[in-house]
Design a protein around this motif. Structure first.
Motif, PDB file in Angstrom:
ATOM      1  N   LEU A  53       0.837  -1.201   0.000  1.00 25.66           N
ATOM      2  CA  LEU A  53       0.000   0.000   0.000  1.00 25.66           C
ATOM      3  C   LEU A  53       0.874   1.255   0.000  1.00 25.66           C
ATOM      4  O   LEU A  53       0.577   2.217  -0.724  1.00 25.66           O
ATOM      5  CB  LEU A  53      -0.921   0.008   1.224  1.00 25.66           C
ATOM      6  CG  LEU A  53      -1.762   1.274   1.415  1.00 25.66           C
ATOM      7  CD1 LEU A  53      -2.667   1.511   0.215  1.00 25.66           C
ATOM      8  CD2 LEU A  53      -2.567   1.191   2.705  1.00 25.66           C
ATOM      9  N   GLU A  54       1.928   1.266   0.787  1.00 23.98           N
ATOM     10  CA  GLU A  54       2.805   2.435   0.825  1.00 23.98           C
ATOM     11  C   GLU A  54       3.389   2.735  -0.546  1.00 23.98           C
ATOM     12  O   GLU A  54       3.457   3.899  -0.967  1.00 23.98           O
ATOM     13  CB  GLU A  54       3.935   2.219   1.834  1.00 23.98           C
ATOM     14  CG  GLU A  54       4.854   3.418   2.000  1.00 23.98           C
ATOM     15  CD  GLU A  54       5.887   3.222   3.075  1.00 23.98           C
ATOM     16  OE1 GLU A  54       6.395   4.228   3.617  1.00 23.98           O
ATOM     17  OE2 GLU A  54       6.204   2.054   3.397  1.00 23.98           O
ATOM     18  N   GLN A  55       3.812   1.717  -1.260  1.00 21.66           N
ATOM     19  CA  GLN A  55       4.359   1.917  -2.602  1.00 21.66           C
ATOM     20  C   GLN A  55       3.278   2.379  -3.570  1.00 21.66           C
ATOM     21  O   GLN A  55       3.519   3.248  -4.409  1.00 21.66           O
ATOM     22  CB  GLN A  55       4.998   0.602  -3.086  1.00 21.66           C
ATOM     23  CG  GLN A  55       6.254   0.243  -2.321  1.00 21.66           C
ATOM     24  CD  GLN A  55       6.608  -1.233  -2.391  1.00 21.66           C
ATOM     25  OE1 GLN A  55       5.849  -2.052  -2.920  1.00 21.66           O
ATOM     26  NE2 GLN A  55       7.759  -1.594  -1.845  1.00 21.66           N
ATOM     27  N   TYR A  56       2.065   1.844  -3.418  1.00 23.44           N
ATOM     28  CA  TYR A  56       0.973   2.224  -4.311  1.00 23.44           C
ATOM     29  C   TYR A  56       0.551   3.672  -4.082  1.00 23.44           C
ATOM     30  O   TYR A  56       0.175   4.385  -5.029  1.00 23.44           O
ATOM     31  CB  TYR A  56      -0.213   1.291  -4.087  1.00 23.44           C
ATOM     32  CG  TYR A  56      -1.346   1.497  -5.065  1.00 23.44           C
ATOM     33  CD1 TYR A  56      -1.299   0.944  -6.342  1.00 23.44           C
ATOM     34  CD2 TYR A  56      -2.462   2.257  -4.708  1.00 23.44           C
ATOM     35  CE1 TYR A  56      -2.326   1.142  -7.247  1.00 23.44           C
ATOM     36  CE2 TYR A  56      -3.494   2.455  -5.606  1.00 23.44           C
ATOM     37  CZ  TYR A  56      -3.428   1.903  -6.873  1.00 23.44           C
ATOM     38  OH  TYR A  56      -4.443   2.107  -7.774  1.00 23.44           O
ATOM     39  N   LEU A  57       0.602   4.143  -2.839  1.00 22.67           N
ATOM     40  CA  LEU A  57       0.164   5.499  -2.518  1.00 22.67           C
ATOM     41  C   LEU A  57       1.044   6.566  -3.153  1.00 22.67           C
ATOM     42  O   LEU A  57       0.623   7.725  -3.266  1.00 22.67           O
ATOM     43  CB  LEU A  57       0.126   5.697  -0.998  1.00 22.67           C
ATOM     44  CG  LEU A  57      -0.985   4.952  -0.252  1.00 22.67           C
ATOM     45  CD1 LEU A  57      -0.854   5.169   1.252  1.00 22.67           C
ATOM     46  CD2 LEU A  57      -2.359   5.384  -0.741  1.00 22.67           C
ATOM     47  N   GLU A  58       2.245   6.214  -3.579  1.00 20.14           N
ATOM     48  CA  GLU A  58       3.081   7.164  -4.304  1.00 20.14           C
ATOM     49  C   GLU A  58       2.490   7.481  -5.676  1.00 20.14           C
ATOM     50  O   GLU A  58       2.816   8.496  -6.287  1.00 20.14           O
ATOM     51  CB  GLU A  58       4.493   6.594  -4.486  1.00 20.14           C
ATOM     52  CG  GLU A  58       5.238   6.370  -3.181  1.00 20.14           C
ATOM     53  CD  GLU A  58       6.601   5.756  -3.420  1.00 20.14           C
ATOM     54  OE1 GLU A  58       6.981   5.568  -4.593  1.00 20.14           O
ATOM     55  OE2 GLU A  58       7.297   5.463  -2.437  1.00 20.14           O
ATOM     56  N   PHE A  59       1.614   6.604  -6.120  1.00 22.94           N
ATOM     57  CA  PHE A  59       1.011   6.738  -7.450  1.00 22.94           C
ATOM     58  C   PHE A  59      -0.444   7.182  -7.400  1.00 22.94           C
ATOM     59  O   PHE A  59      -0.892   8.010  -8.196  1.00 22.94           O
ATOM     60  CB  PHE A  59       1.106   5.394  -8.177  1.00 22.94           C
ATOM     61  CG  PHE A  59       0.259   5.274  -9.404  1.00 22.94           C
ATOM     62  CD1 PHE A  59       0.574   5.988 -10.557  1.00 22.94           C
ATOM     63  CD2 PHE A  59      -0.868   4.451  -9.420  1.00 22.94           C
ATOM     64  CE1 PHE A  59      -0.217   5.881 -11.699  1.00 22.94           C
ATOM     65  CE2 PHE A  59      -1.654   4.343 -10.551  1.00 22.94           C
ATOM     66  CZ  PHE A  59      -1.326   5.062 -11.697  1.00 22.94           C
ATOM     67  N   ALA A  78      -4.469   7.099  -4.853  1.00 23.08           N
ATOM     68  CA  ALA A  78      -5.117   7.003  -3.552  1.00 23.08           C
ATOM     69  C   ALA A  78      -5.346   5.545  -3.172  1.00 23.08           C
ATOM     70  O   ALA A  78      -5.325   4.648  -4.018  1.00 23.08           O
ATOM     71  CB  ALA A  78      -6.453   7.746  -3.586  1.00 23.08           C
ATOM     72  N   GLU A  79      -5.586   5.325  -1.893  1.00 19.48           N
ATOM     73  CA  GLU A  79      -5.819   3.964  -1.413  1.00 19.48           C
ATOM     74  C   GLU A  79      -7.086   3.384  -2.029  1.00 19.48           C
ATOM     75  O   GLU A  79      -8.133   4.028  -2.041  1.00 19.48           O
ATOM     76  CB  GLU A  79      -5.952   3.957   0.112  1.00 19.48           C
ATOM     77  CG  GLU A  79      -6.204   2.579   0.694  1.00 19.48           C
ATOM     78  CD  GLU A  79      -6.247   2.576   2.209  1.00 19.48           C
ATOM     79  OE1 GLU A  79      -6.526   1.507   2.791  1.00 19.48           O
ATOM     80  OE2 GLU A  79      -6.017   3.644   2.810  1.00 19.48           O
ATOM     81  N   PRO A  80      -7.016   2.171  -2.569  1.00 19.65           N
ATOM     82  CA  PRO A  80      -8.220   1.532  -3.123  1.00 19.65           C
ATOM     83  C   PRO A  80      -9.292   1.365  -2.052  1.00 19.65           C
ATOM     84  O   PRO A  80      -8.995   1.108  -0.885  1.00 19.65           O
ATOM     85  CB  PRO A  80      -7.698   0.175  -3.602  1.00 19.65           C
ATOM     86  CG  PRO A  80      -6.243   0.380  -3.819  1.00 19.65           C
ATOM     87  CD  PRO A  80      -5.824   1.352  -2.769  1.00 19.65           C
ATOM     88  N   GLU A  81     -10.528   1.504  -2.457  1.00 23.18           N
ATOM     89  CA  GLU A  81     -11.642   1.471  -1.509  1.00 23.18           C
ATOM     90  C   GLU A  81     -11.711   0.170  -0.735  1.00 23.18           C
ATOM     91  O   GLU A  81     -12.070   0.153   0.452  1.00 23.18           O
ATOM     92  CB  GLU A  81     -12.952   1.683  -2.275  1.00 23.18           C
ATOM     93  CG  GLU A  81     -14.185   1.705  -1.399  1.00 23.18           C
ATOM     94  CD  GLU A  81     -15.457   1.958  -2.188  1.00 23.18           C
ATOM     95  OE1 GLU A  81     -16.548   1.790  -1.609  1.00 23.18           O
ATOM     96  OE2 GLU A  81     -15.352   2.306  -3.384  1.00 23.18           O
ATOM     97  N   ASN A  82     -11.358  -0.949  -1.372  1.00 26.05           N
ATOM     98  CA  ASN A  82     -11.489  -2.257  -0.727  1.00 26.05           C
ATOM     99  C   ASN A  82     -10.181  -2.807  -0.182  1.00 26.05           C
ATOM    100  O   ASN A  82     -10.091  -3.994   0.134  1.00 26.05           O
ATOM    101  CB  ASN A  82     -12.096  -3.251  -1.715  1.00 26.05           C
ATOM    102  CG  ASN A  82     -13.526  -2.891  -2.076  1.00 26.05           C
ATOM    103  OD1 ASN A  82     -14.390  -2.840  -1.218  1.00 26.05           O
ATOM    104  ND2 ASN A  82     -13.772  -2.607  -3.350  1.00 26.05           N
ATOM    105  N   THR A 138      -4.505  -4.377  -1.772  1.00 28.40           N
ATOM    106  CA  THR A 138      -5.540  -5.259  -2.319  1.00 28.40           C
ATOM    107  C   THR A 138      -6.735  -4.419  -2.757  1.00 28.40           C
ATOM    108  O   THR A 138      -6.795  -3.211  -2.531  1.00 28.40           O
ATOM    109  CB  THR A 138      -5.988  -6.304  -1.286  1.00 28.40           C
ATOM    110  OG1 THR A 138      -6.473  -5.626  -0.114  1.00 28.40           O
ATOM    111  CG2 THR A 138      -4.841  -7.228  -0.903  1.00 28.40           C
ATOM    112  N   GLY A 139      -7.706  -5.079  -3.367  1.00 25.94           N
ATOM    113  CA  GLY A 139      -8.887  -4.370  -3.827  1.00 25.94           C
ATOM    114  C   GLY A 139      -8.630  -3.516  -5.049  1.00 25.94           C
ATOM    115  O   GLY A 139      -9.340  -2.542  -5.294  1.00 25.94           O
ATOM    116  N   SER A 153     -13.013  -7.006  -4.428  1.00 25.95           N
ATOM    117  CA  SER A 153     -12.483  -8.071  -3.578  1.00 25.95           C
ATOM    118  C   SER A 153     -11.242  -7.595  -2.828  1.00 25.95           C
ATOM    119  O   SER A 153     -10.422  -6.848  -3.357  1.00 25.95           O
ATOM    120  CB  SER A 153     -12.128  -9.301  -4.423  1.00 25.95           C
ATOM    121  OG  SER A 153     -11.517 -10.276  -3.627  1.00 25.95           O
ATOM    122  N   ASP A 154     -11.122  -8.041  -1.586  1.00 24.76           N
ATOM    123  CA  ASP A 154      -9.945  -7.680  -0.790  1.00 24.76           C
ATOM    124  C   ASP A 154      -8.848  -8.747  -0.889  1.00 24.76           C
ATOM    125  O   ASP A 154      -7.913  -8.750  -0.095  1.00 24.76           O
ATOM    126  CB  ASP A 154     -10.315  -7.447   0.674  1.00 24.76           C
ATOM    127  CG  ASP A 154     -10.969  -8.673   1.332  1.00 24.76           C
ATOM    128  OD1 ASP A 154     -10.906  -9.775   0.744  1.00 24.76           O
ATOM    129  OD2 ASP A 154     -11.533  -8.528   2.430  1.00 24.76           O
TER     130      ASP A 154
END
Length: 260
Positions: free
Chosen positions: A106-112, A114-118, A128-129, A240-241
């Motif tokens: 998630l930390e790596q994804y947040l550089e790109f 917003a956090e996915p809803e699921n 995930t999600g 899906s989570d």
């Protein structure tokens, strides 16, 4: 811009990157002609914390052979899933490639984005999600791509075409690295693949991102799941989570980072 930090595993962590270790590893990977046990894992770490494992050129048997399918049946494997794994066929890689050691966090994804809803995990846990489109967009932003089924399965099973990362016998393993050092930490999570889902045998792998069709998914073997198990979903599915992803990169990707 993503930058290369250091070479791991072969060199101590305090060493900075030089051309020689990378050149040597790429040469070994290009000319590799051995078994799983003959390969020494080699990795590089990017500044965002993603570790890329080098996967050497070579061939393997993709899918389950009749013998492997019979073994799966002895473990009460789902017959519907087994059908998706056959017939087995040879797949070859003429060039090495890179694949991330772990799923994207998630930390790596947040550089790109917003956090996915699921998403259900914390910053240091795999994100995930995510839909296939979101996963694809992240890997493109990185300058890489989602691994194809062939890349993922080869990185997990190796030239010996093992059923599990450790061999051909079911065991109660967790967090076991594959022959190239790839790990899978969450046995309940599927990973998006870059290719369209099609029945075996495959002559090519269609990675067209502009087509709304079923996309392949794979899962690891940390809880005893066989590495040949396949599934699929539509690319906009994000409810899906238990779906995450990892990245794969062309061999030239890391070479380009050393020239920054």
């Amino acid at each position: 811009m993503i930058k290369l930090l250091m070479v791991l595993l072969i060199l101590p962590l305090s060493f900075s990157v030089t051309a020689d270790p990378l050149d040597d590893a790429l040469s070994r990977a290009k000319n590799f002609d051995g078994s799983n046990a003959d390969w020494t894992p080699f990795s590089v770490e990017l500044e965002n914390g993603i570790t890329l494992m080098l996967v050497p050129a070579g061939c393997f048997t993709m899918g389950s052979t009749d013998e492997q399918a019979d073994y799966a049946r002895s473990l009460d494997a789902n017959e519907e899933l087994l059908i998706r794994e056959q017939p087995a066929f040879e797949w070859c890689f003429e060039e090495p490639f890179w694949i991330s050691k772990d799923e994207v966090t998630l930390e790596q994804y947040l550089e790109f984005s917003a956090e996915p809803e699921n998403n259900i995990g914390g910053l240091n846990e795999l994100v995930t999600g995510v839909s296939w489109y979101q996963a694809y967009a992240y890997t493109a932003w990185m300058g890489c791509h989602l691994p194809t089924e062939a890349q993922w399965e080869y990185a997990m099973r190796g030239v010996d075409s093992w059923i599990y990362p450790w061999g051909n016998e079911a065991q109660d393993h967790h967090d076991v690295a594959s022959w190239v050092g790839v790990e899978e930490h969450d046995e309940d999570t599927w990973e998006w693949m870059g290719n369209i889902y099609e029945s075996y045998p495959l002559a090519t792998l269609n990675t067209d991102a502009n087509t709304f069709v079923l996309r392949s998914m794979r899962r690891g073997a940390s809880a005893g799941f066989r590495l040949t198990i396949r599934d699929y979903n539509y690319p906009d599915f994000s409810y899906s989570d238990d779906i995450g992803f990892r990245i794969a990169c062309d061999v030239i990707y890391v070479i380009s980072l050393t020239n920054i």
